[in-house]
Design an enzyme around this catalytic site. Structure first.
Site, PDB file in Angstrom:
ATOM      1  N   CYS A  79     -27.064  33.774  -3.276  1.00  0.00           N
ATOM      2  CA  CYS A  79     -28.477  33.557  -3.596  1.00  0.00           C
ATOM      3  C   CYS A  79     -29.377  34.199  -2.531  1.00  0.00           C
ATOM      4  O   CYS A  79     -29.459  35.417  -2.437  1.00  0.00           O
ATOM      5  CB  CYS A  79     -28.757  32.066  -3.779  1.00  0.00           C
ATOM      6  SG  CYS A  79     -30.337  31.720  -4.590  1.00  0.00           S
ATOM      7  N   HIS A  81     -24.954  30.345  -7.773  1.00  0.00           N
ATOM      8  CA  HIS A  81     -24.323  29.442  -6.803  1.00  0.00           C
ATOM      9  C   HIS A  81     -22.903  29.093  -7.259  1.00  0.00           C
ATOM     10  O   HIS A  81     -22.716  28.201  -8.096  1.00  0.00           O
ATOM     11  CB  HIS A  81     -25.148  28.167  -6.636  1.00  0.00           C
ATOM     12  CG  HIS A  81     -26.409  28.372  -5.874  1.00  0.00           C
ATOM     13  ND1 HIS A  81     -26.490  28.232  -4.502  1.00  0.00           N
ATOM     14  CD2 HIS A  81     -27.647  28.733  -6.284  1.00  0.00           C
ATOM     15  CE1 HIS A  81     -27.723  28.484  -4.104  1.00  0.00           C
ATOM     16  NE2 HIS A  81     -28.451  28.800  -5.157  1.00  0.00           N
ATOM     17  N   GLU A 112     -20.732  27.505  -5.597  1.00  0.00           N
ATOM     18  CA  GLU A 112     -20.280  26.258  -4.972  1.00  0.00           C
ATOM     19  C   GLU A 112     -20.570  25.026  -5.797  1.00  0.00           C
ATOM     20  O   GLU A 112     -19.967  23.960  -5.568  1.00  0.00           O
ATOM     21  CB  GLU A 112     -20.904  26.115  -3.572  1.00  0.00           C
ATOM     22  CG  GLU A 112     -22.405  25.876  -3.539  1.00  0.00           C
ATOM     23  CD  GLU A 112     -23.235  27.138  -3.520  1.00  0.00           C
ATOM     24  OE1 GLU A 112     -24.364  27.105  -2.996  1.00  0.00           O
ATOM     25  OE2 GLU A 112     -22.767  28.179  -4.039  1.00  0.00           O
TER      26      GLU A 112
END
Length: 541
Positions: A85, A180, A182
């Site tokens: 990002c 993202h 994660e």
């Protein structure tokens, strides 16, 4: 020496998840603020164990005057780099590309089209288009985007709103994604991170905490030496594992102070004493301060006020006991001398990260488990678990011989039942809540899901009962009742940042409701909370 991945934190509130995902791949990683300088980075890499660097997201824009930049050494150390990002935008900005700031934001789910071969994405697809293009379900959260690639990079993925959703320079092993990986909403994000650390970085998957008991014990024994250690034992997972580790390392040099504030779950105080005092033979001082705490809480209904009162009172009680211990001569010392001592805490790695050590880090919450006690008592601070995540702490607890029921106990707030009793805290409210909550937990443990073979306690991340200080009309036998109401709460989550309410079987809820109403005189109505986080929080207060 341990191989490692470095995560530079630019202030994202989900940086913690990047580290968790990498640790779950059994690769050791550390999070450090992005405002470190080149000299620090070179020193950090000087042991030859650094295998790669991840650049986190951020709430900032690369166009802001005071924004953080990537240290130049990141690109001269010769290790793979992954920007996420803001990390991608910053890479493009500093390496000669162009970032457009303030375009139409993209927040929420998106479908990414894989444009070109890349070791991050090869063979991965949530679905394929009619033409055979691999598509990935991801989570976007950005206002800026890369408009022109830096020299040496190529676009490897795109979305309808973001033509460059991922880029790569294969020769230099530099990669970046706008989404993202994660977060759980990016369905194959964990696999992408695994590929980066294991395949691209070549890190070994050898970080297994349960196999490191001997080295952790040796490290604590060497650090403490012959000194005394005092630890505040709450009965929670973190303090319990810290106590077990230190007891294994230094034995009777450790003294645990267990403050019972009268707001623990049913049987919890007795369980703590059974495990630590009777099974492990640790020195545990149990202090029954329930009257003191309840007197301080009388008439107080504001949640934050209750938390502050309990925190201050805990410190006062703990400090009085610690000072009494420190005033006593220790075995082997001359009369009146206590020697050096340590104050141990169950601080874990998320506490360290969330405290926001960098200049631009977004502070989620401050963690000072015992306030300023180390300084006030003249003690050194010992945090044996400060490098571990919760899952790793549990793994260590099992390896140390703690009971699984204690190690896998659901999270419990520091103020205890005080924040599960809405409004004023009273002893009779606490007694009713304790009994109702024990029934709920007992039935969750007893009820097995036929599809998974697991109990519903294991299938929920956190479950508890909330006492509502309101009365409702009911009928029991031939008589009218006017008694209290409780709410059941059970959620499922992987990270506690978001959570869904658990779809418990109706038969289970029926049994719990029937038992509470019939066995806990004073409660005549049971409700079930079906709010998710967000917009609600997991706890009610």
């Amino acid at each position: 020496m341990q191989q490692k991945i470095l995560i530079l934190d630019f202030g994202s509130q989900v940086t913690l998840l990047i580290a968790r995902r990498i640790r779950e791949a059994h690769v050791y990683c550390e999070v450090h603020p992005a405002d470190v300088d080149d000299a620090w980075l070179r020193a950090y890499a000087s042991d030859g164990q650094l295998r790669g660097i991840v650049l986190s997201g951020s709430h900032a824009s690369v166009a802001a005057e005071d924004t953080l930049s990537i240290p130049d050494a990141v690109f001269t150390l010769g290790v793979p780099v992954l920007g996420i990002c803001y990390g991608m935008q910053c890479m493009a900005h500093q390496l000669g590309g162009r970032v457009e700031c303030g375009h139409q934001p993209e927040f929420g789910p998106a479908d990414v089209r894989v444009l070109a071969p890349s070791p991050l994405f090869d063979g991965l697809a949530d679905y394929k288009t009619a033409s055979g293009s691999a598509m990935l379900h991801v989570w976007m959260s950005h206002g800026d985007r890369v408009e022109a690639l830096p020299p040496g990079f190529r676009a490897v993925a795109s979305t309808e709103r973001c033509p460059i959703a991922a880029m790569a320079d294969e020769d230099r092993r530099w990669y970046a994604v706008q989404f993202h990986p994660e977060v759980t909403h990016t369905r194959l994000g964990v696999e992408m991170l695994r590929r980066f650390v294991l395949d691209i970085c070549g890190a070994q998957a050898d970080w297994i905490v349960g196999n490191r008991v001997d080295s952790l014990v040796a490290a604590m024994r060497e650090r403490v030496g012959s000194d005394q250690v005092i630890l505040g034992l709450s009965g929670g997972v973190d303090s319990s594992v810290a106590a077990a580790l230190l007891h294994r390392a230094i034995g009777q040099q450790l003294t645990c102070i267990f403050v019972d504030h009268g707001l623990l779950r049913q049987g919890e105080s007795e369980e703590v004493m059974e495990v630590f005092a009777h099974q492990l033979h640790a020195t545990v001082l149990r202090v029954d301060a329930s009257e003191q705490f309840l007197a301080k809480l009388a008439g107080v209904s504001d949640p934050e006020a209750k938390r502050k009162i309990i925190g201050a009172e805990f410190i006062a009680v703990f400090r009085a006991q610690a000072e009494r211990l420190l005033a006593c001569p220790q075995p082997g010392s001359r009369t009146g001398e206590r020697g050096d001592a340590w104050l141990a805490q169950g601080t874990i790695y998320p506490d360290v990260i969330e405290s926001g050590s960098g200049k631009k880090a977004a502070v989620i919450k401050s963690h000072h488990n015992v306030g300023g006690l180390p300084e006030q008592l003249g003690l050194r601070l010992l945090e044996p678990l400060r490098d571990l995540f919760k899952d790793e702490v549990r793994e260590l607890g099992l390896a140390l011989g703690l009971p699984p029921a204690m190690v896998y106990r659901h999270p419990f707030p520091g103020p205890g039942l005080a924040v599960r009793i809405l409004g004023e805290v009273r002893r009779d409210y606490a007694d009713l809540l304790r009994r109702a909550d024990a029934i709920f937990i007992e039935e969750l443990r007893r009820t097995i899901d036929p599809d998974t073979g697991k109990s519903w306690y294991d299938l929920t991340s956190q479950a508890f009962t909330v006492f509502l200080p309101v009365k409702s009309v009911g009928v029991m036998g031939d008589g009218r009742t006017y008694e209290y109401v409780v709410a059941l709460r059970a959620v499922q989550t992987s990270d506690f940042m978001t959570a869904d309410w658990a779809e418990l079987p109706y038969a289970l809820l029926k049994t719990v409701s029937s038992r509470i109403i019939n066995e806990v005189r004073g409660i005549n109505r049971v409700t079930y909370d079906i709010s998710s986080k967000p917009p609600a929080t997991i706890e009610w207060e």
